[in-house]
Scaffold this motif. Structure first.
Motif, PDB file in Angstrom:
ATOM      1  N   GLY A  41       0.803  -1.212   0.000  1.00  0.00           N
ATOM      2  CA  GLY A  41       0.000   0.000   0.000  1.00  0.00           C
ATOM      3  C   GLY A  41       0.838   1.265   0.000  1.00  0.00           C
ATOM      4  N   LEU A  42       1.832   1.327   0.885  1.00  0.00           N
ATOM      5  CA  LEU A  42       2.660   2.533   1.000  1.00  0.00           C
ATOM      6  C   LEU A  42       3.614   2.668  -0.177  1.00  0.00           C
ATOM      7  CD1 LEU A  42       3.531   2.251   4.809  1.00  0.00           C
ATOM      8  CD2 LEU A  42       1.935   3.866   3.765  1.00  0.00           C
ATOM      9  N   GLY A  43       4.299   1.578  -0.550  1.00  0.00           N
ATOM     10  CA  GLY A  43       5.321   1.651  -1.595  1.00  0.00           C
ATOM     11  C   GLY A  43       4.754   1.916  -2.972  1.00  0.00           C
ATOM     12  N   LEU A  44       3.703   1.179  -3.360  1.00  0.00           N
ATOM     13  CA  LEU A  44       3.130   1.365  -4.690  1.00  0.00           C
ATOM     14  C   LEU A  44       2.455   2.724  -4.824  1.00  0.00           C
ATOM     15  CD1 LEU A  44       1.678  -2.204  -5.364  1.00  0.00           C
ATOM     16  CD2 LEU A  44       3.876  -1.242  -6.060  1.00  0.00           C
ATOM     17  N   ASN A  45       1.846   3.200  -3.759  1.00  0.00           N
ATOM     18  CA  ASN A  45       1.261   4.542  -3.800  1.00  0.00           C
ATOM     19  C   ASN A  45       2.338   5.610  -3.924  1.00  0.00           C
ATOM     20  OD1 ASN A  45       0.375   7.084  -1.912  1.00  0.00           O
ATOM     21  ND2 ASN A  45      -1.367   6.287  -3.071  1.00  0.00           N
ATOM     22  N   GLU A  46       3.438   5.431  -3.200  1.00  0.00           N
ATOM     23  CA  GLU A  46       4.535   6.400  -3.265  1.00  0.00           C
ATOM     24  C   GLU A  46       5.173   6.418  -4.643  1.00  0.00           C
ATOM     25  OE1 GLU A  46       6.929   9.404  -2.273  1.00  0.00           O
ATOM     26  OE2 GLU A  46       5.297   8.609  -1.048  1.00  0.00           O
ATOM     27  N   ALA A  47       5.224   5.270  -5.322  1.00  0.00           N
ATOM     28  CA  ALA A  47       5.820   5.214  -6.658  1.00  0.00           C
ATOM     29  C   ALA A  47       5.090   6.137  -7.622  1.00  0.00           C
ATOM     30  CB  ALA A  47       5.795   3.776  -7.173  1.00  0.00           C
ATOM     31  N   ALA A  48       3.775   6.264  -7.478  1.00  0.00           N
ATOM     32  CA  ALA A  48       3.019   7.142  -8.366  1.00  0.00           C
ATOM     33  C   ALA A  48       3.428   8.599  -8.179  1.00  0.00           C
ATOM     34  CB  ALA A  48       1.517   6.971  -8.112  1.00  0.00           C
ATOM     35  N   TYR A  49       3.656   9.009  -6.938  1.00  0.00           N
ATOM     36  CA  TYR A  49       4.059  10.400  -6.681  1.00  0.00           C
ATOM     37  C   TYR A  49       5.520  10.630  -7.067  1.00  0.00           C
ATOM     38  CZ  TYR A  49      -0.327  11.084  -4.204  1.00  0.00           C
ATOM     39  OH  TYR A  49      -1.665  11.188  -3.900  1.00  0.00           O
ATOM     40  N   MET A  50       6.372   9.650  -6.783  1.00  0.00           N
ATOM     41  CA  MET A  50       7.777   9.791  -7.154  1.00  0.00           C
ATOM     42  C   MET A  50       7.945   9.831  -8.664  1.00  0.00           C
ATOM     43  SD  MET A  50       9.785  10.259  -4.655  1.00  0.00           S
ATOM     44  CE  MET A  50      11.217  10.143  -5.716  1.00  0.00           C
ATOM     45  N   ALA A  51       7.057   9.155  -9.405  1.00  0.00           N
ATOM     46  CA  ALA A  51       7.140   9.189 -10.865  1.00  0.00           C
ATOM     47  C   ALA A  51       6.995  10.614 -11.381  1.00  0.00           C
ATOM     48  CB  ALA A  51       6.054   8.295 -11.473  1.00  0.00           C
ATOM     49  N   GLU A  52       6.084  11.372 -10.798  1.00  0.00           N
ATOM     50  CA  GLU A  52       5.893  12.760 -11.237  1.00  0.00           C
ATOM     51  C   GLU A  52       7.065  13.642 -10.808  1.00  0.00           C
ATOM     52  OE1 GLU A  52       2.959  13.838 -13.216  1.00  0.00           O
ATOM     53  OE2 GLU A  52       3.534  11.737 -13.431  1.00  0.00           O
ATOM     54  N   ILE A  53       7.642  13.353  -9.646  1.00  0.00           N
ATOM     55  CA  ILE A  53       8.798  14.127  -9.189  1.00  0.00           C
ATOM     56  C   ILE A  53       9.997  13.881 -10.100  1.00  0.00           C
ATOM     57  CG2 ILE A  53      10.475  14.351  -7.314  1.00  0.00           C
ATOM     58  CD1 ILE A  53       8.187  13.780  -5.365  1.00  0.00           C
ATOM     59  N   VAL A  54      10.258  12.618 -10.411  1.00  0.00           N
ATOM     60  CA  VAL A  54      11.392  12.286 -11.274  1.00  0.00           C
ATOM     61  C   VAL A  54      11.158  12.813 -12.687  1.00  0.00           C
ATOM     62  CG1 VAL A  54      12.736  10.396 -12.269  1.00  0.00           C
ATOM     63  CG2 VAL A  54      11.992  10.271  -9.890  1.00  0.00           C
ATOM     64  N   ARG A  55       9.948  12.680 -13.179  1.00  0.00           N
ATOM     65  CA  ARG A  55       9.641  13.189 -14.520  1.00  0.00           C
ATOM     66  C   ARG A  55       9.870  14.694 -14.600  1.00  0.00           C
ATOM     67  NH1 ARG A  55       5.235  15.403 -17.089  1.00  0.00           N
ATOM     68  NH2 ARG A  55       4.022  15.277 -15.164  1.00  0.00           N
ATOM     69  N   GLY A  56       9.423  15.426 -13.581  1.00  0.00           N
ATOM     70  CA  GLY A  56       9.657  16.866 -13.571  1.00  0.00           C
ATOM     71  C   GLY A  56      11.139  17.209 -13.516  1.00  0.00           C
ATOM     72  N   GLY A  57      11.918  16.413 -12.753  1.00  0.00           N
ATOM     73  CA  GLY A  57      13.357  16.660 -12.680  1.00  0.00           C
ATOM     74  C   GLY A  57      14.049  16.401 -13.997  1.00  0.00           C
ATOM     75  N   ILE A  58      13.660  15.326 -14.676  1.00  0.00           N
ATOM     76  CA  ILE A  58      14.270  15.014 -15.972  1.00  0.00           C
ATOM     77  C   ILE A  58      13.919  16.076 -17.005  1.00  0.00           C
ATOM     78  CG2 ILE A  58      14.250  13.365 -17.879  1.00  0.00           C
ATOM     79  CD1 ILE A  58      13.904  11.141 -15.833  1.00  0.00           C
ATOM     80  N   GLN A  59      12.674  16.512 -17.009  1.00  0.00           N
ATOM     81  CA  GLN A  59      12.252  17.505 -17.999  1.00  0.00           C
ATOM     82  C   GLN A  59      12.810  18.895 -17.711  1.00  0.00           C
ATOM     83  OE1 GLN A  59       7.943  17.030 -17.955  1.00  0.00           O
ATOM     84  NE2 GLN A  59       8.047  15.775 -19.813  1.00  0.00           N
ATOM     85  N   SER A  60      13.362  19.104 -16.509  1.00  0.00           N
ATOM     86  CA  SER A  60      13.974  20.402 -16.213  1.00  0.00           C
ATOM     87  C   SER A  60      15.340  20.559 -16.875  1.00  0.00           C
ATOM     88  CB  SER A  60      14.117  20.573 -14.696  1.00  0.00           C
ATOM     89  OG  SER A  60      15.090  19.673 -14.173  1.00  0.00           O
ATOM     90  N   ILE A  61      15.921  19.460 -17.355  1.00  0.00           N
ATOM     91  CA  ILE A  61      17.216  19.504 -18.033  1.00  0.00           C
ATOM     92  C   ILE A  61      17.012  19.863 -19.501  1.00  0.00           C
ATOM     93  CG2 ILE A  61      19.319  18.228 -18.520  1.00  0.00           C
ATOM     94  CD1 ILE A  61      18.743  18.740 -15.546  1.00  0.00           C
ATOM     95  N   ASP A  62      17.876  20.707 -20.007  1.00  0.00           N
ATOM     96  CA  ASP A  62      17.775  21.147 -21.396  1.00  0.00           C
ATOM     97  C   ASP A  62      17.796  19.950 -22.346  1.00  0.00           C
ATOM     98  OD1 ASP A  62      17.787  22.489 -23.748  1.00  0.00           O
ATOM     99  OD2 ASP A  62      19.740  23.458 -23.486  1.00  0.00           O
ATOM    100  N   SER A  63      16.820  19.893 -23.238  1.00  0.00           N
ATOM    101  CA  SER A  63      16.736  18.773 -24.176  1.00  0.00           C
ATOM    102  C   SER A  63      17.910  18.726 -25.142  1.00  0.00           C
ATOM    103  CB  SER A  63      15.429  18.869 -24.978  1.00  0.00           C
ATOM    104  OG  SER A  63      15.371  20.088 -25.702  1.00  0.00           O
ATOM    105  N   GLY A  64      18.632  19.828 -25.278  1.00  0.00           N
ATOM    106  CA  GLY A  64      19.798  19.837 -26.155  1.00  0.00           C
ATOM    107  C   GLY A  64      20.871  18.869 -25.711  1.00  0.00           C
ATOM    108  N   GLN A  65      20.933  18.583 -24.408  1.00  0.00           N
ATOM    109  CA  GLN A  65      21.929  17.633 -23.928  1.00  0.00           C
ATOM    110  C   GLN A  65      21.621  16.222 -24.407  1.00  0.00           C
ATOM    111  OE1 GLN A  65      23.366  18.001 -19.961  1.00  0.00           O
ATOM    112  NE2 GLN A  65      22.495  20.027 -19.669  1.00  0.00           N
ATOM    113  N   LEU A  66      20.328  15.886 -24.448  1.00  0.00           N
ATOM    114  CA  LEU A  66      19.938  14.582 -24.967  1.00  0.00           C
ATOM    115  C   LEU A  66      20.256  14.475 -26.452  1.00  0.00           C
ATOM    116  CD1 LEU A  66      18.563  11.869 -24.424  1.00  0.00           C
ATOM    117  CD2 LEU A  66      16.375  12.959 -24.937  1.00  0.00           C
ATOM    118  N   GLU A  67      20.020  15.557 -27.185  1.00  0.00           N
ATOM    119  CA  GLU A  67      20.315  15.552 -28.616  1.00  0.00           C
ATOM    120  C   GLU A  67      21.824  15.446 -28.861  1.00  0.00           C
ATOM    121  OE1 GLU A  67      18.576  19.128 -29.985  1.00  0.00           O
ATOM    122  OE2 GLU A  67      16.505  18.483 -29.629  1.00  0.00           O
ATOM    123  N   ALA A  68      22.619  16.156 -28.060  1.00  0.00           N
ATOM    124  CA  ALA A  68      24.071  16.082 -28.210  1.00  0.00           C
ATOM    125  C   ALA A  68      24.580  14.672 -27.904  1.00  0.00           C
ATOM    126  CB  ALA A  68      24.740  17.096 -27.293  1.00  0.00           C
TER     127      ALA A  68
END
Length: 317
Positions: free
Chosen positions: A165-192
Motif C-alpha cells: 500500500g505505502l510503496g506502490l502509492n509512493e511510486a506514483a508520486y515519485m514518478a511525477e517528481i522524477v519526470r519533472g526533474g528530468i524535464q527540467s534539463i535542457d533537451s539539447g543535452q539529450l540531442e548532443a
C-alpha cells in the motif's frame, strides 16, 4: 590675439573629506512582531509545561517502553522499505512516461492515475483483504498450466500489505517528481548525446539523472518525511507500528493524552533528523551551482524558518 573659443578658467573646489555617516533603516514592525510572537510562545510553552492534565511524568515513563520502541522500529522499517519501493518504481514509471513507446507511456499514465486517484487508506485495506478476490496467487503460463501457487493470506500478511500500500502509492508520486526533474534539463543535452552515439539509457544514467538530482532531491526528502508520518495509517489493518503501540498501551491504562504525546515526541525527533539529513544531501548535490554558492542557511533555518545573525536586506517590516 586671444581666441573666442578659449576654455574658461577652471575653479578648484575643495574636496569634502567628511565621512558619510550611514544610518541603518529602522524596522520597527519587525521588533513589534517579534515581541508579540515571543510573548505568545511564552504563554503556549508555559501552558504546556505546567498543565497537570498532560501528566508529563507518565510521558517520560513510557518514552522508552518496550512496546513503544518496537513500534518505533517497525515505523522506521516501513518508511525505509516503502521509500525504496517508491523511488525505484518512480524512476521506472518516469522513464516509461517519457518513452516514445505509446504503450509504455500509456501504462505508466494509467498507473499514476489509478494510485494517485484513490485514497491510500483504501489501498491499504484492499491489499490486506486481497484474499477475498484472489484466494490463491500463482505463476504459470496464461490459460495454461500453473507452475507454483501460494495461499494469498499466507503470502500477503499485514506487513506485506503495508509495504504494498505505502510503496506502490509512493511510486506514483515519485514518478511525477522524477519526470519533472528530468524535464527540467535542457533537451539539447539529450540531442548532443545522441549525436555522439550514446544510448538513451546511458545518457539518462550518466548525464540527465545526475543533473536532475538537484531538482529531484528536495521533494524526495519531503516525501520521505511525509512517509514517516503516513505509516501511521497502517493502523487500519492492525499492523504494529508506533501509533498502534501507544494505542495498545492507553487502551489498558486510559492515559490517552500522555501516550499520544509520546508518539508526538518520537515523530518530531525522527522528522528533525530527516530534515537535517535532507539539508546536507541537498547541499551536496547543489555544489557548483549558484544556489550552492549562495546558500548559507544552517540546518536550523530549514527546520524553523529563521536565521540568526546578520539579516538580508529583503523582507517586510
Amino acid at each position: 590675439m586671444p581666441s573666442n573659443f578659449d576654455a574658461p578658467p577652471t575653479v578648484e573646489v575643495p574636496a569634502d573629506t567628511t565621512p558619510i555617516k550611514a544610518v541603518p533603516v529602522r524596522h520597527y514592525g519587525r521588533w513589534v512582531a517579534g515581541v508579540i510572537i515571543l510573548f505568545l510562545a511564552f504563554i503556549v510553552i508555559r501552558s504546556v509545561v505546567t498543565n497537570p492534565n498532560l501528566q508529563w511524568s507518565v510521558v517520560w515513563e513510557y518514552m522508552f517502553n518496550d512496546r513503544v520502541l518496537r513500534g518505533l522500529q517497525n515505523t522506521l522499517i516501513l518508511t525505509v522499505i516503502s521509500m525504496v519501493i517508491g523511488i525505484i518504481g518512480g524512476v521506472l514509471l518516469a522513464v516509461m512516461r517519457l518513452s516514445p513507446n505509446p504503450l509504455m507511456k500509456g501504462a505508466a499514465g494509467i498507473y499514476v492515475w489509478l494510485f494517485r486517484g484513490t485514497p491510500l487508506i483504501t489501498q491499504l485495506v484492499f491489499w490486506n483483504f486481497l484474499a477475498f478476490a484472489y484466494p490463491r496467487l500463482g505463476l504459470g503460463i496464461p490459460f495454461g498450466p500453473e507452475f507454483v501457487s501460494w495461499d494469498t493470506n499466507t503470502l500477503i500478511n499485514q506487513f506485506t500489505a503495508s509495504l504494498l500500500g505505502l510503496g506502490l502509492n509512493e511510486a506514483a508520486y515519485m514518478a511525477e517528481i522524477v519526470r519533472g526533474g528530468i524535464q527540467s534539463i535542457d533537451s539539447g543535452q539529450l540531442e548532443a548525446s545522441s549525436a555522439l552515439g550514446m544510448k538513451r539509457t546511458t545518457t539518462l544514467r550518466r548525464i540527465i539523472l545526475p543533473q536532475a538530482m538537484r531538482v529531484i532531491i528536495p521533494p524526495t526528502g519531503n516525501e520521505t518525511i511525509s512517509m514517516l508520518k503516513t505509516t501511521s495509517l497502517v493502523v487500519v489493518i492492525g499492523y504494529f507500528e508506533l501509533m498502534v503501540a501507544v494505542q495498545t498501551i492507553y487502551a489498558q491504562n486510559f492515559k490517552i493524552i500522555p501516550l499520544l504525546l509520546v508518539a508526538v515526541i518520537w515523530y518530531l525527533i525522527m522528522t528533525s533528523i530527516l530534515t537535517v539529513a535532507q539539508y546536507f544531501i541537498e547541499r551536496h548535490f547543489a555544489r557548483g551551482t549558484t544556489h550552492g554558492v549562495t546558500e548559507k542557511n544552517r540546518w536550523a533555518t530549514r527546520m524553523f524558518g529563521f536565521r540568526a545573525g546578520r539579516q538580508g536586506s529583503g523582507g517586510i517590516g
